[in-house]
Design an enzyme around this catalytic site. Structure first.
Site, PDB file in Angstrom:
ATOM      1  N   TYR A 136      -6.257 -32.418  23.680  1.00  0.00           N
ATOM      2  CA  TYR A 136      -7.248 -32.468  24.779  1.00  0.00           C
ATOM      3  C   TYR A 136      -7.152 -33.715  25.622  1.00  0.00           C
ATOM      4  CZ  TYR A 136     -11.380 -31.870  27.396  1.00  0.00           C
ATOM      5  OH  TYR A 136     -12.590 -31.764  28.448  1.00  0.00           O
ATOM      6  N   LYS A 153      -6.019 -34.798  29.359  1.00  0.00           N
ATOM      7  CA  LYS A 153      -6.690 -35.195  30.405  1.00  0.00           C
ATOM      8  C   LYS A 153      -6.336 -36.856  30.775  1.00  0.00           C
ATOM      9  CE  LYS A 153      -9.883 -31.779  30.824  1.00  0.00           C
ATOM     10  NZ  LYS A 153      -9.803 -31.109  31.937  1.00  0.00           N
TER      11      LYS A 153
HETATM   12  N1  CAA Z   1     -16.564 -40.192  15.352  1.00  0.00           N
HETATM   13  C1  CAA Z   1     -16.017 -40.669  14.148  1.00  0.00           C
HETATM   14  N2  CAA Z   1     -15.755 -39.800  12.933  1.00  0.00           N
HETATM   15  C2  CAA Z   1     -16.007 -38.727  13.273  1.00  0.00           C
HETATM   16  C3  CAA Z   1     -15.984 -37.944  14.199  1.00  0.00           C
HETATM   17  C4  CAA Z   1     -16.435 -38.940  15.425  1.00  0.00           C
HETATM   18  N3  CAA Z   1     -16.752 -38.282  16.551  1.00  0.00           N
HETATM   19  N4  CAA Z   1     -16.092 -36.698  14.174  1.00  0.00           N
HETATM   20  C5  CAA Z   1     -15.879 -36.671  12.891  1.00  0.00           C
HETATM   21  N5  CAA Z   1     -15.592 -37.670  12.231  1.00  0.00           N
HETATM   22  C6  CAA Z   1     -15.176 -37.861  10.793  1.00  0.00           C
HETATM   23  C7  CAA Z   1     -16.130 -37.178   9.819  1.00  0.00           C
HETATM   24  O1  CAA Z   1     -17.273 -37.926   9.705  1.00  0.00           O
HETATM   25  C8  CAA Z   1     -15.516 -36.719   8.799  1.00  0.00           C
HETATM   26  O2  CAA Z   1     -15.577 -38.130   8.018  1.00  0.00           O
HETATM   27  P1  CAA Z   1     -15.332 -37.969   6.449  1.00  0.00           P
HETATM   28  O3  CAA Z   1     -13.671 -37.640   6.153  1.00  0.00           O
HETATM   29  O4  CAA Z   1     -15.616 -39.497   5.980  1.00  0.00           O
HETATM   30  O5  CAA Z   1     -16.479 -37.354   5.773  1.00  0.00           O
HETATM   31  C9  CAA Z   1     -14.090 -36.673   9.289  1.00  0.00           C
HETATM   32  O6  CAA Z   1     -13.953 -37.203  10.490  1.00  0.00           O
HETATM   33  C10 CAA Z   1     -13.676 -35.420   9.319  1.00  0.00           C
HETATM   34  O7  CAA Z   1     -14.840 -34.697  10.148  1.00  0.00           O
HETATM   35  P2  CAA Z   1     -15.057 -33.214   9.847  1.00  0.00           P
HETATM   36  O8  CAA Z   1     -15.570 -33.183   8.467  1.00  0.00           O
HETATM   37  O9  CAA Z   1     -15.969 -32.607  10.962  1.00  0.00           O
HETATM   38  O10 CAA Z   1     -13.702 -32.466   9.856  1.00  0.00           O
HETATM   39  P3  CAA Z   1     -13.406 -30.718  10.264  1.00  0.00           P
HETATM   40  O11 CAA Z   1     -11.892 -30.656   9.958  1.00  0.00           O
HETATM   41  O12 CAA Z   1     -14.472 -30.106   9.548  1.00  0.00           O
HETATM   42  O13 CAA Z   1     -13.628 -30.884  11.810  1.00  0.00           O
HETATM   43  C11 CAA Z   1     -13.574 -31.643  14.153  1.00  0.00           C
HETATM   44  C12 CAA Z   1     -13.162 -31.901  12.569  1.00  0.00           C
HETATM   45  C13 CAA Z   1     -13.100 -30.123  14.485  1.00  0.00           C
HETATM   46  C14 CAA Z   1     -12.753 -32.387  15.010  1.00  0.00           C
HETATM   47  C15 CAA Z   1     -15.127 -31.778  14.357  1.00  0.00           C
HETATM   48  O14 CAA Z   1     -15.563 -32.930  13.631  1.00  0.00           O
HETATM   49  C16 CAA Z   1     -15.474 -31.701  15.750  1.00  0.00           C
HETATM   50  O15 CAA Z   1     -15.607 -30.429  16.263  1.00  0.00           O
HETATM   51  N6  CAA Z   1     -15.820 -32.892  16.072  1.00  0.00           N
HETATM   52  C17 CAA Z   1     -16.256 -32.947  17.435  1.00  0.00           C
HETATM   53  C18 CAA Z   1     -15.164 -33.191  18.500  1.00  0.00           C
HETATM   54  C19 CAA Z   1     -15.661 -33.501  19.882  1.00  0.00           C
HETATM   55  O16 CAA Z   1     -16.324 -34.206  19.865  1.00  0.00           O
HETATM   56  N7  CAA Z   1     -15.100 -32.459  20.782  1.00  0.00           N
HETATM   57  C20 CAA Z   1     -15.516 -32.672  22.220  1.00  0.00           C
HETATM   58  C21 CAA Z   1     -15.717 -31.407  22.474  1.00  0.00           C
HETATM   59  S1  CAA Z   1     -16.608 -31.332  24.334  1.00  0.00           S
HETATM   60  C22 CAA Z   1     -15.569 -31.906  25.426  1.00  0.00           C
HETATM   61  O17 CAA Z   1     -14.298 -31.735  25.106  1.00  0.00           O
HETATM   62  C23 CAA Z   1     -15.803 -32.209  26.542  1.00  0.00           C
HETATM   63  C24 CAA Z   1     -15.250 -33.512  26.918  1.00  0.00           C
HETATM   64  O18 CAA Z   1     -14.557 -33.528  28.001  1.00  0.00           O
HETATM   65  C25 CAA Z   1     -15.914 -34.608  26.400  1.00  0.00           C
HETATM   66  P1  NAI Z   2     -16.560 -23.831  30.308  1.00  0.00           P
HETATM   67  O1  NAI Z   2     -15.893 -23.718  29.067  1.00  0.00           O
HETATM   68  O2  NAI Z   2     -18.049 -23.831  30.431  1.00  0.00           O
HETATM   69  O3  NAI Z   2     -15.884 -23.304  31.433  1.00  0.00           O
HETATM   70  C1  NAI Z   2     -14.448 -23.486  31.682  1.00  0.00           C
HETATM   71  C2  NAI Z   2     -14.047 -22.507  32.542  1.00  0.00           C
HETATM   72  O4  NAI Z   2     -12.557 -22.234  32.423  1.00  0.00           O
HETATM   73  C3  NAI Z   2     -14.211 -21.125  31.770  1.00  0.00           C
HETATM   74  O5  NAI Z   2     -15.054 -20.223  32.603  1.00  0.00           O
HETATM   75  C4  NAI Z   2     -12.970 -20.303  31.272  1.00  0.00           C
HETATM   76  O6  NAI Z   2     -13.091 -18.943  31.505  1.00  0.00           O
HETATM   77  C5  NAI Z   2     -12.234 -20.924  32.559  1.00  0.00           C
HETATM   78  N1  NAI Z   2     -10.651 -20.937  31.933  1.00  0.00           N
HETATM   79  C6  NAI Z   2     -10.297 -21.360  30.607  1.00  0.00           C
HETATM   80  N2  NAI Z   2      -9.057 -21.102  30.745  1.00  0.00           N
HETATM   81  C7  NAI Z   2      -8.605 -20.620  32.005  1.00  0.00           C
HETATM   82  C8  NAI Z   2      -7.194 -20.165  32.369  1.00  0.00           C
HETATM   83  N3  NAI Z   2      -6.284 -20.252  31.586  1.00  0.00           N
HETATM   84  N4  NAI Z   2      -7.290 -19.948  33.697  1.00  0.00           N
HETATM   85  C9  NAI Z   2      -8.416 -19.699  34.450  1.00  0.00           C
HETATM   86  N5  NAI Z   2      -9.781 -20.312  34.026  1.00  0.00           N
HETATM   87  C10 NAI Z   2      -9.560 -20.619  32.776  1.00  0.00           C
HETATM   88  O7  NAI Z   2     -16.393 -25.706  30.589  1.00  0.00           O
HETATM   89  P2  NAI Z   2     -16.874 -26.750  31.455  1.00  0.00           P
HETATM   90  O8  NAI Z   2     -17.620 -27.811  30.574  1.00  0.00           O
HETATM   91  O9  NAI Z   2     -17.551 -26.052  32.644  1.00  0.00           O
HETATM   92  O10 NAI Z   2     -15.510 -27.551  31.746  1.00  0.00           O
HETATM   93  C11 NAI Z   2     -15.028 -27.562  33.082  1.00  0.00           C
HETATM   94  C12 NAI Z   2     -14.025 -28.759  33.108  1.00  0.00           C
HETATM   95  O11 NAI Z   2     -14.772 -29.959  32.841  1.00  0.00           O
HETATM   96  C13 NAI Z   2     -13.015 -28.555  32.226  1.00  0.00           C
HETATM   97  O12 NAI Z   2     -11.687 -28.972  32.815  1.00  0.00           O
HETATM   98  C14 NAI Z   2     -13.366 -29.346  31.099  1.00  0.00           C
HETATM   99  O13 NAI Z   2     -12.202 -30.128  30.260  1.00  0.00           O
HETATM  100  C15 NAI Z   2     -14.032 -30.535  31.879  1.00  0.00           C
HETATM  101  N6  NAI Z   2     -14.891 -31.509  31.143  1.00  0.00           N
HETATM  102  C16 NAI Z   2     -16.007 -30.969  30.566  1.00  0.00           C
HETATM  103  C17 NAI Z   2     -16.788 -31.728  29.800  1.00  0.00           C
HETATM  104  C18 NAI Z   2     -18.196 -31.246  29.255  1.00  0.00           C
HETATM  105  O14 NAI Z   2     -18.769 -32.049  28.326  1.00  0.00           O
HETATM  106  N7  NAI Z   2     -18.543 -29.957  29.422  1.00  0.00           N
HETATM  107  C19 NAI Z   2     -16.400 -33.045  29.853  1.00  0.00           C
HETATM  108  C20 NAI Z   2     -15.478 -33.687  30.455  1.00  0.00           C
HETATM  109  C21 NAI Z   2     -14.592 -32.685  31.167  1.00  0.00           C
END
Ligand code: CAA
Ligand code: NAI
Length: 246
Positions: free
Chosen positions: A154, A158
């Site tokens: 990701y 981005k």
């Molecule tokens: N910072 C520091 N350490 C972290 C961490 C973080 N953010 N997340 C996990 N870790 C550490 C854990 O504490 C753990 O440490 P130990 O091995 O010492 O216990 C280690 O990393 C492994 O973590 P998990 O046990 O959780 O491992 P897992 O394989 O079960 O899962 C994961 C890994 C899928 C990455 C899970 O930790 C996760 O989902 N983390 C969140 C990821 C995240 O922030 N995603 C953002 C989604 S929203 C988004 O993407 C929008 C956007 O643009 C911001």
């Molecule tokens: P969301 O998961 O709520 O919405 C994403 C939408 O994109 C869904 O409706 C999904 O059906 C559609 N989508 C996924 N794959 C697709 C494809 N192949 N073709 C057409 N549509 C598709 O996510 P959210 O949070 O609304 O995210 C919107 C944008 O903002 C994304 O680009 C995400 O990466 C970005 N973003 C989100 C953050 C957050 O914290 N929610 C933070 C930073 C960035």
């Protein structure tokens, strides 16, 4: 009415930030094309906007597939005759630590978040260039700018969006097209629901304003970059993240 009669395609508009942006754009006078993979949710969202008396169209699209994107543009032109604004908002996550990340999950995220932005932009630019007007808004992320644990795929996609934004701002400025990006922080949508609670709690402590953002916070940033208020803004990355990283 900052977008009066503008035709705006918003990808990923069936939910989350894209859906909020569709409402905001429609209420500002735009004819909104809600383009999304999810047919049922997208159609419902479109109906809701129309029920409020606004102009809207749902088009089913997979942004990672060229033919599907071309169909989206064709359908928009058939319905509204032009395209003024493209918001490349569709995006997905497939989070895993580096050593556990499958090649399939790495590739799928790049296909949607990176190739999808390329394909949609390439498909609309000829329309915008011909009339010498266009606004393209790409969605990056705090993860793409600063990196994030568990988001190799990701963050790569981005960060690439920022590179493409700046490249296109340089290529397309002379054609009357402005290209900018928004880099949201953590926003309350379905995407963030996958983040473990303990990670959310530690994140909140890192955000100076002590809270996650709302979809409207990002929709308002899209609106600014889509409107004439941002006429001289080109190639910028607008950080909307509560000051999480500075
Ligand atoms: N910072 C520091 N350490 C972290 C961490 C973080 N953010 N997340 C996990 N870790 C550490 C854990 O504490 C753990 O440490 P130990 O091995 O010492 O216990 C280690 O990393 C492994 O973590 P998990 O046990 O959780 O491992 P897992 O394989 O079960 O899962 C994961 C890994 C899928 C990455 C899970 O930790 C996760 O989902 N983390 C969140 C990821 C995240 O922030 N995603 C953002 C989604 S929203 C988004 O993407 C929008 C956007 O643009 C911001
Ligand atoms: P969301 O998961 O709520 O919405 C994403 C939408 O994109 C869904 O409706 C999904 O059906 C559609 N989508 C996924 N794959 C697709 C494809 N192949 N073709 C057409 N549509 C598709 O996510 P959210 O949070 O609304 O995210 C919107 C944008 O903002 C994304 O680009 C995400 O990466 C970005 N973003 C989100 C953050 C957050 O914290 N929610 C933070 C930073 C960035």
């Amino acid at each position: 009415m900052r977008l009066q009669d503008r035709v705006a395609i918003i990808t990923g508009a069936a939910g989350g930030i894209g859906l909020e942006a569709a409402h905001v754009f429609a209420s500002e006078g735009a004819k909104v094309v809600l383009a999304d993979f999810q047919e049922e949710a997208g159609s419902k969202a479109c109906q809701a906007i129309k029920a409020e008396g606004y102009e809207a169209l749902f088009v089913q699209v997979d942004v990672s597939k060229k033919e599907s994107v071309e169909q989206m543009v064709k359908r928009t032109l058939e319905e509204y005759g032009t395209i003024d604004i493209l918001v490349n908002n569709a995006g997905i996550t497939r989070d895993a630590m580096l050593v556990k990340m499958t090649e399939e999950d790495f590739q799928r995220v790049l296909d949607v978040n990176l190739t999808g932005v390329f394909l949609c932009t390439q498909a609309v630019v000829p329309v915008m260039a011909e009339k010498r007007y266009g606004k393209i808004i790409n969605t990056s992320s705090v993860s793409g700018v600063y990196g994030n644990v568990g988001q190799t795929n990701y963050a790569a996609s981005k960060a690439a969006v920022v590179g493409m934004t700046k490249t296109w701002a340089k290529e397309l400025g002379r054609k009357g097209i402005r290209v900018n990006a928004v880099a949201p922080g953590f926003i309350e949508t379905g995407m963030v629901e996958t983040v473990p609670d303990k990670v959310i709690e530690s994140l909140k402590k890192m955000i100076p304003v002590m809270e996650l953002g709302k979809p409207r916070d990002i929709a308002n940033a899209y609106l600014y970059l889509a409107s004439e208020e941002s006429h001289y803004v080109n190639g910028t990355v607008l950080h909307v993240d509560g000051g999480i990283m500075m």
